[in-house]
Scaffold this motif. Structure first.
Motif, PDB file in Angstrom:
ATOM      1  N   VAL A   1      31.343  40.780  84.797  1.00  0.00           N
ATOM      2  CA  VAL A   1      32.639  40.594  85.438  1.00  0.00           C
ATOM      3  C   VAL A   1      33.721  40.546  84.363  1.00  0.00           C
ATOM      4  N   VAL A   2      34.918  41.021  84.704  1.00  0.00           N
ATOM      5  CA  VAL A   2      36.054  40.961  83.785  1.00  0.00           C
ATOM      6  C   VAL A   2      37.168  40.175  84.453  1.00  0.00           C
ATOM      7  N   GLY A   3      38.214  39.867  83.671  1.00  0.00           N
ATOM      8  CA  GLY A   3      39.311  39.116  84.266  1.00  0.00           C
ATOM      9  C   GLY A   3      40.248  38.540  83.241  1.00  0.00           C
ATOM     10  N   SER A   4      40.901  37.442  83.618  1.00  0.00           N
ATOM     11  CA  SER A   4      41.844  36.781  82.717  1.00  0.00           C
ATOM     12  C   SER A   4      41.513  35.304  82.602  1.00  0.00           C
ATOM     13  N   LEU A   5      41.806  34.752  81.428  1.00  0.00           N
ATOM     14  CA  LEU A   5      41.704  33.313  81.188  1.00  0.00           C
ATOM     15  C   LEU A   5      43.103  32.754  81.351  1.00  0.00           C
ATOM     16  N   HIS A   6      43.355  32.141  82.504  1.00  0.00           N
ATOM     17  CA  HIS A   6      44.672  31.595  82.833  1.00  0.00           C
ATOM     18  C   HIS A   6      44.978  30.383  81.963  1.00  0.00           C
ATOM     19  N   CYS A   7      46.189  30.349  81.437  1.00  0.00           N
ATOM     20  CA  CYS A   7      46.650  29.210  80.636  1.00  0.00           C
ATOM     21  C   CYS A   7      45.593  28.813  79.602  1.00  0.00           C
ATOM     22  N   TYR A   8      45.166  29.779  78.838  1.00  0.00           N
ATOM     23  CA  TYR A   8      44.082  29.563  77.876  1.00  0.00           C
ATOM     24  C   TYR A   8      44.459  28.478  76.860  1.00  0.00           C
ATOM     25  N   GLN A   9      43.515  27.551  76.624  1.00  0.00           N
ATOM     26  CA  GLN A   9      43.783  26.419  75.739  1.00  0.00           C
ATOM     27  C   GLN A   9      42.793  26.307  74.585  1.00  0.00           C
ATOM     28  N   GLY A  10      41.955  27.329  74.408  1.00  0.00           N
ATOM     29  CA  GLY A  10      40.952  27.269  73.356  1.00  0.00           C
ATOM     30  C   GLY A  10      41.451  27.827  72.034  1.00  0.00           C
ATOM     31  N   SER A  11      40.523  28.006  71.121  1.00  0.00           N
ATOM     32  CA  SER A  11      40.840  28.503  69.787  1.00  0.00           C
ATOM     33  C   SER A  11      40.965  30.021  69.773  1.00  0.00           C
ATOM     34  N   GLY A  12      41.505  30.550  68.688  1.00  0.00           N
ATOM     35  CA  GLY A  12      41.583  31.988  68.519  1.00  0.00           C
ATOM     36  C   GLY A  12      40.202  32.616  68.408  1.00  0.00           C
ATOM     37  N   GLU A  13      39.305  31.902  67.733  1.00  0.00           N
ATOM     38  CA  GLU A  13      37.940  32.406  67.570  1.00  0.00           C
ATOM     39  C   GLU A  13      37.241  32.530  68.917  1.00  0.00           C
ATOM     40  N   MET A  14      37.428  31.517  69.778  1.00  0.00           N
ATOM     41  CA  MET A  14      36.800  31.554  71.097  1.00  0.00           C
ATOM     42  C   MET A  14      37.474  32.603  71.971  1.00  0.00           C
ATOM     43  N   ALA A  15      38.769  32.763  71.814  1.00  0.00           N
ATOM     44  CA  ALA A  15      39.487  33.795  72.578  1.00  0.00           C
ATOM     45  C   ALA A  15      38.893  35.167  72.290  1.00  0.00           C
ATOM     46  N   ARG A  16      38.578  35.423  71.038  1.00  0.00           N
ATOM     47  CA  ARG A  16      38.005  36.723  70.675  1.00  0.00           C
ATOM     48  C   ARG A  16      36.634  36.923  71.324  1.00  0.00           C
ATOM     49  N   GLU A  17      35.890  35.838  71.530  1.00  0.00           N
ATOM     50  CA  GLU A  17      34.592  35.942  72.201  1.00  0.00           C
ATOM     51  C   GLU A  17      34.776  36.301  73.681  1.00  0.00           C
ATOM     52  N   PHE A  18      35.779  35.705  74.318  1.00  0.00           N
ATOM     53  CA  PHE A  18      36.079  36.057  75.715  1.00  0.00           C
ATOM     54  C   PHE A  18      36.533  37.514  75.811  1.00  0.00           C
ATOM     55  N   ILE A  19      37.328  37.932  74.847  1.00  0.00           N
ATOM     56  CA  ILE A  19      37.816  39.314  74.837  1.00  0.00           C
ATOM     57  C   ILE A  19      36.653  40.295  74.758  1.00  0.00           C
ATOM     58  N   LYS A  20      35.637  39.948  73.992  1.00  0.00           N
ATOM     59  CA  LYS A  20      34.447  40.801  73.887  1.00  0.00           C
ATOM     60  C   LYS A  20      33.756  40.967  75.240  1.00  0.00           C
ATOM     61  N   LEU A  21      33.908  39.973  76.111  1.00  0.00           N
ATOM     62  CA  LEU A  21      33.311  40.041  77.449  1.00  0.00           C
ATOM     63  C   LEU A  21      34.162  40.881  78.403  1.00  0.00           C
ATOM     64  N   GLY A  22      35.360  41.254  77.973  1.00  0.00           N
ATOM     65  CA  GLY A  22      36.250  42.040  78.827  1.00  0.00           C
ATOM     66  C   GLY A  22      37.368  41.233  79.443  1.00  0.00           C
ATOM     67  N   PHE A  23      37.690  40.085  78.835  1.00  0.00           N
ATOM     68  CA  PHE A  23      38.720  39.212  79.382  1.00  0.00           C
ATOM     69  C   PHE A  23      40.031  39.313  78.609  1.00  0.00           C
ATOM     70  N   TYR A  24      41.112  39.074  79.358  1.00  0.00           N
ATOM     71  CA  TYR A  24      42.447  39.000  78.783  1.00  0.00           C
ATOM     72  C   TYR A  24      42.860  37.531  78.704  1.00  0.00           C
ATOM     73  N   ILE A  25      43.777  37.237  77.813  1.00  0.00           N
ATOM     74  CA  ILE A  25      44.219  35.863  77.575  1.00  0.00           C
ATOM     75  C   ILE A  25      45.603  35.657  78.168  1.00  0.00           C
ATOM     76  N   GLY A  26      45.711  34.730  79.114  1.00  0.00           N
ATOM     77  CA  GLY A  26      46.979  34.448  79.779  1.00  0.00           C
ATOM     78  C   GLY A  26      47.847  33.505  78.956  1.00  0.00           C
ATOM     79  N   ILE A  27      49.072  33.943  78.680  1.00  0.00           N
ATOM     80  CA  ILE A  27      50.023  33.152  77.899  1.00  0.00           C
ATOM     81  C   ILE A  27      51.203  32.781  78.793  1.00  0.00           C
ATOM     82  N   GLY A  28      51.488  31.490  78.865  1.00  0.00           N
ATOM     83  CA  GLY A  28      52.566  31.013  79.728  1.00  0.00           C
ATOM     84  C   GLY A  28      53.516  30.074  79.019  1.00  0.00           C
ATOM     85  N   GLY A  29      54.163  29.218  79.786  1.00  0.00           N
ATOM     86  CA  GLY A  29      55.180  28.306  79.279  1.00  0.00           C
ATOM     87  C   GLY A  29      54.787  27.464  78.077  1.00  0.00           C
ATOM     88  N   PRO A  30      53.539  26.975  78.002  1.00  0.00           N
ATOM     89  CA  PRO A  30      53.169  26.127  76.865  1.00  0.00           C
ATOM     90  C   PRO A  30      53.373  26.767  75.489  1.00  0.00           C
TER      91      PRO A  30
END
Length: 249
Positions: free
Chosen positions: A143-172
Motif C-alpha cells: 500500500v502507498v499513501g501519505s504520513l499526515h503531520c509527520y513527526q518522526g526523524s529524517g532517517e525514518m522518513a526516508r524509510e517510509f519513502i522507500k515504502l512508497g509514502f509521501y511526507i505531509g508538511i503542515g503548520g508545525p
C-alpha cells in the motif's frame, strides 16, 4: 493549483465550512477532506458531491478503535466506491493519550489498510508516538499513501519513502520552537513532500490563536521554500504534482 492534502473542513468541525471551501476555490485551492468516523465520513461525501474542488478521504480513526463494528466496516466498504473518494483516511495509530488499547488500534488500522487494498486506494496515515509500530504494519502491506503531520526523524522518513509514502508538511513547520520538523525537512527530497493544513487544527505561526483554514497553505509553502532555498512557485508546482500522482487527481 494548490492541493491541501489533509483537512477537516466540515460542519462538525467548523460552522463556516462551506464558506471556507468556496474561498479555497476562489484561490485555486483543491482540498482533500478527511473523515474519521461514520458521521464525518457522511459530511465529507456530501461536500465532495457539492463542490468541484473537494475530494474525499474516508476512514475510521484510532480513537474509535473500541467502538467500530462490522456493520461500520461494511458501510465504509460501500462508501469507498464513490467517484470522489481518492483515499482511505484519516487512519492510523496514536499512543499519545493511551496505549491501553494498542492491539485494537492496530487491528483497526490493518482493517483500513485492507479496504484500501481492496479498492486500490492510497492511505492517509496518522501516527503519534507510534512511528515504529506504524512502519512495521505498513511494511507488511502493499500500500502507498501519505504520513499526515509527520513527526518522526529524517532517517525514518526516508524509510517510509522507500515504502512508497509521501511526507505531509503542515503548520508545525512554521512554529518557532519546532526545529525538529525543519531539520527533518532538509533530509528528504521535495519530490516526496505534500502540503496540508489539518484545518481547523495546527494553525501556522502567523495565525496562531485562530482556526486554521486551507487559505493558510501560503505560510507553509513560504516556510518550505525558505528552508529548502527554492522559489515558492517551485514548491507549489512540485507538491501539487506529488499529490496528483499519489491520489490520481
Amino acid at each position: 493549483m494548490i492541493i491541501d492534502t489533509h483537512c477537516h473542513i466540515y460542519y462538525s468541525e467548523m460552522d463556516n465550512a462551506e464558506e471556507i471551501i468556496r474561498q479555497a476555490a476562489e484561490n485555486d485551492i483543491c482540498i482533500i477532506l478527511n473523515g474519521t468516523d461514520p458521521s464525518s465520513n457522511r459530511e465529507v461525501l456530501e461536500l465532495s458531491a457539492k463542490y468541484e474542488n473537494v475530494y474525499a478521504a474516508l476512514g475510521y480513526f484510532y480513537s474509535f478503535a473500541d467502538e467500530i463494528t462490522d456493520e461500520d466496516i461494511s458501510l465504509l466498504d460501500s462508501q469507498l466506491t464513490n467517484d470522489k473518494v481518492i483515499a482511505v483516511g484519516e487512519i492510523g495509530i496514536d499512543y499519545y493519550h493511551t496505549k491501553d488499547n494498542a492491539d485494537k488500534q492496530k487491528e483497526l488500522f490493518e482493517k483500513m489498510i485492507g479496504l484500501a487494498q481492496k479498492h486500490d486506494l492510497p492511505v492517509i496515515v496518522h501516527s503519534r508516538k507510534a512511528i515504529q509500530d506504524t512502519f512495521d504494519i505498513l511494511k507488511k502491506h502493499d500500500v502507498v499513501g501519505s504520513l499526515h503531520c509527520y513527526q518522526g526523524s529524517g532517517e525514518m522518513a526516508r524509510e517510509f519513502i522507500k515504502l512508497g509514502f509521501y511526507i505531509g508538511i503542515g503548520g508545525p513547520v512554521t512554529h518557532k520552537n519546532n526545529k525538529k520538523i525543519r531539520k527533518m525537512l532538509k533530509k528528504i527530497d521535495i519530490n516526496h513532500i505534500l502540503v496540508e493544513t489539518d484545518s481547523p487544527y495546527l494553525t501556522p505561526e502567523e495565525k496562531r490563536g485562530e482556526k486554521n483554514t486551507s487559505l493558510n497553505l501560503k505560510y507553509i509553502i513560504r516556510k518550505i521554500a525558505e528552508e529548502l532555498d527554492i522559489e515558492e512557485d517551485k514548491v507549489i508546482e512540485i507538491t501539487t504534482d506529488n499529490a496528483k500522482r499519489l491520489f490520481n487527481i
